[in-house]
Design a protein around this motif. Structure first.
Motif, PDB file in Angstrom:
ATOM      1  N   TYR A  44     -60.538  38.970  33.765  1.00 53.91           N
ATOM      2  CA  TYR A  44     -59.081  39.009  33.569  1.00 53.91           C
ATOM      3  C   TYR A  44     -58.675  37.878  32.617  1.00 53.91           C
ATOM      4  N   TRP A  45     -59.223  36.691  32.836  1.00 53.08           N
ATOM      5  CA  TRP A  45     -58.960  35.571  31.931  1.00 53.08           C
ATOM      6  C   TRP A  45     -59.461  35.917  30.532  1.00 53.08           C
ATOM      7  N   ALA A  46     -60.664  36.486  30.470  1.00 51.28           N
ATOM      8  CA  ALA A  46     -61.288  36.815  29.186  1.00 51.28           C
ATOM      9  C   ALA A  46     -60.444  37.816  28.402  1.00 51.28           C
ATOM     10  N   GLU A  47     -59.965  38.838  29.071  1.00 48.68           N
ATOM     11  CA  GLU A  47     -59.155  39.855  28.380  1.00 48.68           C
ATOM     12  C   GLU A  47     -57.826  39.258  27.891  1.00 48.68           C
ATOM     13  N   LYS A  48     -57.226  38.414  28.712  1.00 46.82           N
ATOM     14  CA  LYS A  48     -55.966  37.790  28.295  1.00 46.82           C
ATOM     15  C   LYS A  48     -56.191  36.850  27.106  1.00 46.82           C
ATOM     16  N   ALA A  49     -57.307  36.151  27.090  1.00 47.53           N
ATOM     17  CA  ALA A  49     -57.638  35.271  25.963  1.00 47.53           C
ATOM     18  C   ALA A  49     -57.894  36.101  24.708  1.00 47.53           C
ATOM     19  N   GLU A 135     -67.854  42.190  22.541  1.00 52.11           N
ATOM     20  CA  GLU A 135     -67.990  43.534  23.117  1.00 52.11           C
ATOM     21  C   GLU A 135     -69.217  43.622  24.022  1.00 52.11           C
ATOM     22  N   HIS A 136     -70.323  43.043  23.599  1.00 58.04           N
ATOM     23  CA  HIS A 136     -71.543  43.102  24.413  1.00 58.04           C
ATOM     24  C   HIS A 136     -71.355  42.353  25.734  1.00 58.04           C
ATOM     25  N   TYR A 137     -70.665  41.223  25.683  1.00 57.05           N
ATOM     26  CA  TYR A 137     -70.368  40.493  26.911  1.00 57.05           C
ATOM     27  C   TYR A 137     -69.502  41.356  27.831  1.00 57.05           C
ATOM     28  N   GLU A 138     -68.484  41.979  27.246  1.00 56.92           N
ATOM     29  CA  GLU A 138     -67.594  42.816  28.056  1.00 56.92           C
ATOM     30  C   GLU A 138     -68.331  44.031  28.614  1.00 56.92           C
ATOM     31  N   ILE A 139     -69.191  44.634  27.822  1.00 59.47           N
ATOM     32  CA  ILE A 139     -69.957  45.790  28.293  1.00 59.47           C
ATOM     33  C   ILE A 139     -70.827  45.389  29.489  1.00 59.47           C
ATOM     34  N   ALA A 140     -71.480  44.255  29.389  1.00 57.12           N
ATOM     35  CA  ALA A 140     -72.310  43.774  30.504  1.00 57.12           C
ATOM     36  C   ALA A 140     -71.453  43.496  31.739  1.00 57.12           C
ATOM     37  N   THR A 141     -70.320  42.862  31.528  1.00 62.20           N
ATOM     38  CA  THR A 141     -69.444  42.513  32.652  1.00 62.20           C
ATOM     39  C   THR A 141     -68.863  43.750  33.319  1.00 62.20           C
ATOM     40  N   TYR A 142     -68.316  44.654  32.518  1.00 63.73           N
ATOM     41  CA  TYR A 142     -67.718  45.856  33.112  1.00 63.73           C
ATOM     42  C   TYR A 142     -68.777  46.747  33.753  1.00 63.73           C
ATOM     43  N   GLY A 143     -69.980  46.772  33.209  1.00 64.45           N
ATOM     44  CA  GLY A 143     -71.063  47.529  33.830  1.00 64.45           C
ATOM     45  C   GLY A 143     -71.402  46.977  35.205  1.00 64.45           C
ATOM     46  N   SER A 144     -71.491  45.660  35.303  1.00 62.79           N
ATOM     47  CA  SER A 144     -71.777  45.020  36.594  1.00 62.79           C
ATOM     48  C   SER A 144     -70.634  45.241  37.579  1.00 62.79           C
ATOM     49  N   LEU A 165     -64.999  50.245  30.359  1.00 61.03           N
ATOM     50  CA  LEU A 165     -66.381  50.166  29.882  1.00 61.03           C
ATOM     51  C   LEU A 165     -66.609  51.154  28.739  1.00 61.03           C
ATOM     52  N   ASN A 166     -66.125  52.370  28.897  1.00 61.35           N
ATOM     53  CA  ASN A 166     -66.276  53.400  27.871  1.00 61.35           C
ATOM     54  C   ASN A 166     -65.583  52.967  26.572  1.00 61.35           C
ATOM     55  N   GLU A 167     -64.399  52.397  26.664  1.00 58.68           N
ATOM     56  CA  GLU A 167     -63.677  51.942  25.465  1.00 58.68           C
ATOM     57  C   GLU A 167     -64.387  50.775  24.792  1.00 58.68           C
ATOM     58  N   GLU A 168     -64.959  49.887  25.570  1.00 60.41           N
ATOM     59  CA  GLU A 168     -65.689  48.757  24.991  1.00 60.41           C
ATOM     60  C   GLU A 168     -66.913  49.254  24.222  1.00 60.41           C
ATOM     61  N   LYS A 169     -67.606  50.239  24.771  1.00 58.65           N
ATOM     62  CA  LYS A 169     -68.768  50.805  24.093  1.00 58.65           C
ATOM     63  C   LYS A 169     -68.364  51.488  22.787  1.00 58.65           C
ATOM     64  N   LYS A 170     -67.260  52.222  22.821  1.00 58.84           N
ATOM     65  CA  LYS A 170     -66.781  52.902  21.607  1.00 58.84           C
ATOM     66  C   LYS A 170     -66.381  51.885  20.541  1.00 58.84           C
ATOM     67  N   CYS A 171     -65.763  50.800  20.946  1.00 64.60           N
ATOM     68  CA  CYS A 171     -65.378  49.757  19.997  1.00 64.60           C
ATOM     69  C   CYS A 171     -66.616  49.157  19.341  1.00 64.60           C
ATOM     70  N   ASP A 172     -67.626  48.883  20.129  1.00 65.92           N
ATOM     71  CA  ASP A 172     -68.870  48.332  19.595  1.00 65.92           C
ATOM     72  C   ASP A 172     -69.488  49.296  18.580  1.00 65.92           C
ATOM     73  N   GLN A 173     -69.500  50.580  18.905  1.00 66.32           N
ATOM     74  CA  GLN A 173     -70.051  51.589  17.985  1.00 66.32           C
ATOM     75  C   GLN A 173     -69.243  51.649  16.690  1.00 66.32           C
ATOM     76  N   LEU A 174     -67.929  51.563  16.798  1.00 63.61           N
ATOM     77  CA  LEU A 174     -67.067  51.586  15.616  1.00 63.61           C
ATOM     78  C   LEU A 174     -67.334  50.377  14.725  1.00 63.61           C
ATOM     79  N   LEU A 175     -67.472  49.216  15.326  1.00 60.29           N
ATOM     80  CA  LEU A 175     -67.754  48.008  14.548  1.00 60.29           C
ATOM     81  C   LEU A 175     -69.091  48.134  13.814  1.00 60.29           C
TER      82      LEU A 175
END
Length: 188
Positions: A44-49, A135-144, A165-175
């Motif tokens: 939650y802190w991470a997303e707000k930052a 994105e990779h950090y978020e993917i790992a976090t949301y997966g856990s 999690l799905n949106e984070e993966k799509k963002c990573d793919q887009l980048l």
């Protein structure tokens, strides 16, 4: 004279003793639910930052596709914050942020990249690299978190966490696609 095998055994026993004697913090997680809630506070802190950091990345980017992707992800990140607030509510908890040292480090690194590169393709390539680390950090976090929610039978949270999690993966793919379609070649 000690043999190598004896020395290794002694070292292993010493390490094990040190680890076993390390006292747990008073507010240490004792159950999966505690770890789940603590991890929710962290992300939650991470997303707000990230909501604060993405406009700076957008301002420093020059590639139109990258700027559009950052803008789109800012909108998604604002939704991620709301989903996390819904998770807290479904747990009967007030949404609470706890500083995420990992995200702070990633954001600091991204800021350094922007400060240490000239505007243009090289900076854009650096922004993509920094954004993908996030994105990779978020993917790992949301997966856990999703795995925890499943075990804890927190269905509302699970639904929200999987959507994010799905949106984070799509963002990573887009980048990756933006970088691979010519941006990295321009930076060469």
């Amino acid at each position: 004279m000690e043999t190598k095998k004896t020395a290794r055994k002694t070292t292993s026993k010493t390490t094990a003793k040190k680890t076993a004697k390390t006292p747990a913090k008073k507010d240490a997680a004792k159950q999966l639910k505690d770890l789940f809630e603590d991890s929710l506070k962290d992300i939650y802190w991470a997303e707000k930052a990230l909501v604060k950091a993405l406009p700076k990345m957008h301002k420093n980017a020059t590639d139109k596709k990258l700027k559009t992707a950052i803008e789109q992800h800012l909108n998604e990140t604002e939704i991620h914050v709301k989903r996390l607030e819904e998770c807290f509510a479904s747990l009967g908890k007030k949404a609470q942020a706890k500083k995420c040292d990992a995200m702070q480090g990633l954001l600091d690194e991204g800021k350094s990249i922007m400060e240490e590169t000239e505007a243009g393709p090289v900076r854009d390539a650096g922004i993509i690299a920094a954004a993908q680390k996030v994105e990779h950090y978020e993917i790992a976090t949301y997966g856990s978190l999703a795995a925890y929610a499943k075990v804890l039978k927190e269905k509302d949270c699970l639904k929200n966490l999987l959507a994010t999690l799905n949106e984070e993966k799509k963002c990573d793919q887009l980048l990756t696609k933006i970088a691979d379609t010519a941006l990295n070649s321009k930076a060469k």
